[in-house]
Design a protein around this motif. Structure first.
Motif, PDB file in Angstrom:
ATOM      1  N   GLY A  65     -36.786 -58.529 -21.809  1.00  9.88           N
ATOM      2  CA  GLY A  65     -35.476 -58.317 -21.214  1.00  9.88           C
ATOM      3  C   GLY A  65     -35.475 -57.976 -19.740  1.00  9.88           C
ATOM      4  N   ASN A  66     -35.027 -58.917 -18.927  1.00 10.74           N
ATOM      5  CA  ASN A  66     -34.812 -58.623 -17.516  1.00 10.74           C
ATOM      6  C   ASN A  66     -33.451 -57.984 -17.424  1.00 10.74           C
ATOM      7  N   ASN A  67     -33.413 -56.699 -17.544  1.00 18.05           N
ATOM      8  CA  ASN A  67     -32.105 -56.057 -17.550  1.00 18.05           C
ATOM      9  C   ASN A  67     -31.490 -56.025 -16.166  1.00 18.05           C
ATOM     10  N   LEU A  68     -30.222 -56.282 -16.141  1.00 18.41           N
ATOM     11  CA  LEU A  68     -29.502 -56.230 -14.877  1.00 18.41           C
ATOM     12  C   LEU A  68     -29.124 -54.804 -14.558  1.00 18.41           C
ATOM     13  N   GLY A  69     -29.203 -54.456 -13.288  1.00 18.15           N
ATOM     14  CA  GLY A  69     -28.728 -53.153 -12.858  1.00 18.15           C
ATOM     15  C   GLY A  69     -27.216 -53.094 -12.921  1.00 18.15           C
ATOM     16  N   GLU A  70     -26.685 -51.930 -12.742  1.00 17.25           N
ATOM     17  CA  GLU A  70     -25.252 -51.728 -12.866  1.00 17.25           C
ATOM     18  C   GLU A  70     -24.475 -52.581 -11.857  1.00 17.25           C
ATOM     19  N   PHE A  71     -24.934 -52.555 -10.627  1.00 23.88           N
ATOM     20  CA  PHE A  71     -24.222 -53.291  -9.583  1.00 23.88           C
ATOM     21  C   PHE A  71     -24.404 -54.802  -9.744  1.00 23.88           C
ATOM     22  N   GLU A  72     -25.574 -55.181 -10.173  1.00 22.86           N
ATOM     23  CA  GLU A  72     -25.829 -56.600 -10.427  1.00 22.86           C
ATOM     24  C   GLU A  72     -24.848 -57.139 -11.461  1.00 22.86           C
ATOM     25  N   GLN A  73     -24.578 -56.353 -12.472  1.00 18.52           N
ATOM     26  CA  GLN A  73     -23.610 -56.780 -13.482  1.00 18.52           C
ATOM     27  C   GLN A  73     -22.248 -57.036 -12.844  1.00 18.52           C
ATOM     28  N   THR A 125     -27.637 -57.843 -21.325  1.00 16.64           N
ATOM     29  CA  THR A 125     -27.423 -56.478 -20.842  1.00 16.64           C
ATOM     30  C   THR A 125     -26.146 -55.874 -21.434  1.00 16.64           C
ATOM     31  N   LEU A 126     -25.071 -56.665 -21.430  1.00 14.04           N
ATOM     32  CA  LEU A 126     -23.810 -56.141 -21.949  1.00 14.04           C
ATOM     33  C   LEU A 126     -23.881 -55.910 -23.450  1.00 14.04           C
ATOM     34  N   GLU A 173     -34.222 -47.776 -28.424  1.00 14.67           N
ATOM     35  CA  GLU A 173     -35.032 -48.915 -28.873  1.00 14.67           C
ATOM     36  C   GLU A 173     -34.366 -49.638 -30.030  1.00 14.67           C
ATOM     37  N   GLU A 174     -33.837 -48.868 -30.958  1.00 14.63           N
ATOM     38  CA  GLU A 174     -33.274 -49.500 -32.150  1.00 14.63           C
ATOM     39  C   GLU A 174     -31.888 -50.093 -31.898  1.00 14.63           C
ATOM     40  N   ARG A 175     -31.028 -49.297 -31.313  1.00 14.36           N
ATOM     41  CA  ARG A 175     -29.645 -49.741 -31.113  1.00 14.36           C
ATOM     42  C   ARG A 175     -29.518 -50.800 -30.038  1.00 14.36           C
ATOM     43  N   ALA A 176     -30.145 -50.524 -28.895  1.00 12.91           N
ATOM     44  CA  ALA A 176     -29.989 -51.458 -27.783  1.00 12.91           C
ATOM     45  C   ALA A 176     -31.049 -52.545 -27.850  1.00 12.91           C
ATOM     46  N   ASP A 177     -31.933 -52.438 -28.830  1.00 18.64           N
ATOM     47  CA  ASP A 177     -32.977 -53.428 -29.027  1.00 18.64           C
ATOM     48  C   ASP A 177     -33.748 -53.680 -27.740  1.00 18.64           C
ATOM     49  N   ARG A 178     -34.283 -52.609 -27.215  1.00 17.52           N
ATOM     50  CA  ARG A 178     -34.905 -52.697 -25.901  1.00 17.52           C
ATOM     51  C   ARG A 178     -36.068 -51.724 -25.816  1.00 17.52           C
ATOM     52  N   ARG A 179     -37.193 -52.221 -25.377  1.00 15.67           N
ATOM     53  CA  ARG A 179     -38.377 -51.391 -25.299  1.00 15.67           C
ATOM     54  C   ARG A 179     -38.274 -50.401 -24.152  1.00 15.67           C
ATOM     55  N   ALA A 195     -18.503 -39.099 -15.467  1.00 18.58           N
ATOM     56  CA  ALA A 195     -19.237 -40.159 -14.778  1.00 18.58           C
ATOM     57  C   ALA A 195     -19.393 -41.398 -15.660  1.00 18.58           C
ATOM     58  N   LEU A 196     -19.710 -41.151 -16.922  1.00 13.36           N
ATOM     59  CA  LEU A 196     -19.862 -42.285 -17.844  1.00 13.36           C
ATOM     60  C   LEU A 196     -18.554 -43.048 -17.988  1.00 13.36           C
ATOM     61  N   ARG A 197     -17.488 -42.297 -18.206  1.00 15.83           N
ATOM     62  CA  ARG A 197     -16.185 -42.935 -18.381  1.00 15.83           C
ATOM     63  C   ARG A 197     -15.843 -43.783 -17.158  1.00 15.83           C
ATOM     64  N   SER A 198     -16.065 -43.217 -15.991  1.00 15.66           N
ATOM     65  CA  SER A 198     -15.718 -43.932 -14.767  1.00 15.66           C
ATOM     66  C   SER A 198     -16.528 -45.218 -14.601  1.00 15.66           C
ATOM     67  N   THR A 199     -17.810 -45.115 -14.863  1.00 20.98           N
ATOM     68  CA  THR A 199     -18.664 -46.298 -14.735  1.00 20.98           C
ATOM     69  C   THR A 199     -18.270 -47.380 -15.736  1.00 20.98           C
ATOM     70  N   LEU A 200     -18.051 -46.959 -16.987  1.00 23.27           N
ATOM     71  CA  LEU A 200     -17.696 -47.946 -18.011  1.00 23.27           C
ATOM     72  C   LEU A 200     -16.317 -48.548 -17.753  1.00 23.27           C
ATOM     73  N   ASN A 201     -15.422 -47.748 -17.228  1.00 25.33           N
ATOM     74  CA  ASN A 201     -14.087 -48.271 -16.935  1.00 25.33           C
ATOM     75  C   ASN A 201     -14.151 -49.386 -15.894  1.00 25.33           C
ATOM     76  N   SER A 202     -14.946 -49.177 -14.867  1.00 28.65           N
ATOM     77  CA  SER A 202     -15.083 -50.222 -13.848  1.00 28.65           C
ATOM     78  C   SER A 202     -15.612 -51.507 -14.465  1.00 28.65           C
ATOM     79  N   LEU A 203     -16.637 -51.353 -15.251  1.00 27.33           N
ATOM     80  CA  LEU A 203     -17.227 -52.518 -15.904  1.00 27.33           C
ATOM     81  C   LEU A 203     -16.203 -53.219 -16.780  1.00 27.33           C
TER      82      LEU A 203
END
Lengths: 114, 114
Positions: free
Chosen positions: A4-12, A92-93, B35-41, B88-96
């Motif tokens: 997984g080449n995860n994208l950074g927050e801004f890249e997304q 990533t999403l 690892e399990e939920r996001a399926d990411r090492r 902070a989490l809410r704000s970041t996720l809201n933008s996305l």
DNA sequence: TAGGAATTACTACAATGTAGAAATACATGC
DNA sequence: GCATGTATTTCTACATTGTAGTAATTCCTA
């Protein structure tokens, strides 16, 4: 488990902006889209550096635009998302979404609207 | 436009994991959850470095656990999300989310399930 | 031909992401 | 009681991403 080449927050955000803008995506419009939509201040330096990095990783591509006759100042560089970029964004999403999934049921979150 | 201490991609995952785990959140479980939920090492080094940084920014807090009598090896350090962290989490996720919003209507995305 | 406006490119540094190895501390077998 | 194992955190070092500021480019207009 995918490397997984995860994208950074801004890249997304930048890739999402490109997808939204379609044909009209170049530095200035990408910036405007993110500032307005994501309600977040960004410098042009940040935009271009990120676009360059994404391009050098093959996730997006660019081409120089032609003069439209009037008011053209400098050749615009238009960007588009490549399929590798779509794949990276989706991956990533998806991870994020799985982490968010069902969070409502957790007591401490009731009030924070996640 | 808010200055916004935006969370990085991995920081988001870590905070989400803390929220999911509640009482039982410490280094190892945070790693397993991601690892399990996001399926990411992820390595433990990554987890702890991020937890430390989030704590030093006041977004989360930690306390050492007590021995439960049996099988305790080393004092676990438990973490919880502070209200600043939720904000902070809410704000970041809201933008996305705003950037993702309505993307379905864009032709090139029909097939990518965003 | 000087100045202005729109745009991209460059430079440098800060913040985040990541792995690997070392340290800590207790449990168990022998 | 000492070596070994296991769960856990801490440390160190480096790569990648995030960010701002400033310089350069190009064409327009007066």
């Amino acid at each position: 488990m995918p490397k997984g080449n995860n994208l950074g927050e801004f890249e997304q955000l930048v890739i999402l902006a490109l997808l939204r803008l379609g044909e009209g995506a170049y530095g200035m419009t990408v910036r405007r889209e993110i500032e307005e939509r994501a309600d977040r201040r960004v410098s042009l330096g940040a935009i271009y550096a990120t676009l360059d990095r994404l391009e050098s990783k093959g996730l997006i591509s660019s081409h120089l635009g032609q003069s439209d006759g009037v008011h053209r100042v400098r050749a615009k560089r238009f960007f588009m998302v490549e399929s590798e970029g779509e794949r990276a964004l989706r991956s990533t999403l998806n991870s994020l979404d799985r982490m968010r999934d069902g969070l409502m049921q957790f007591a401490q979150l009731m009030e924070m609207g996640l």
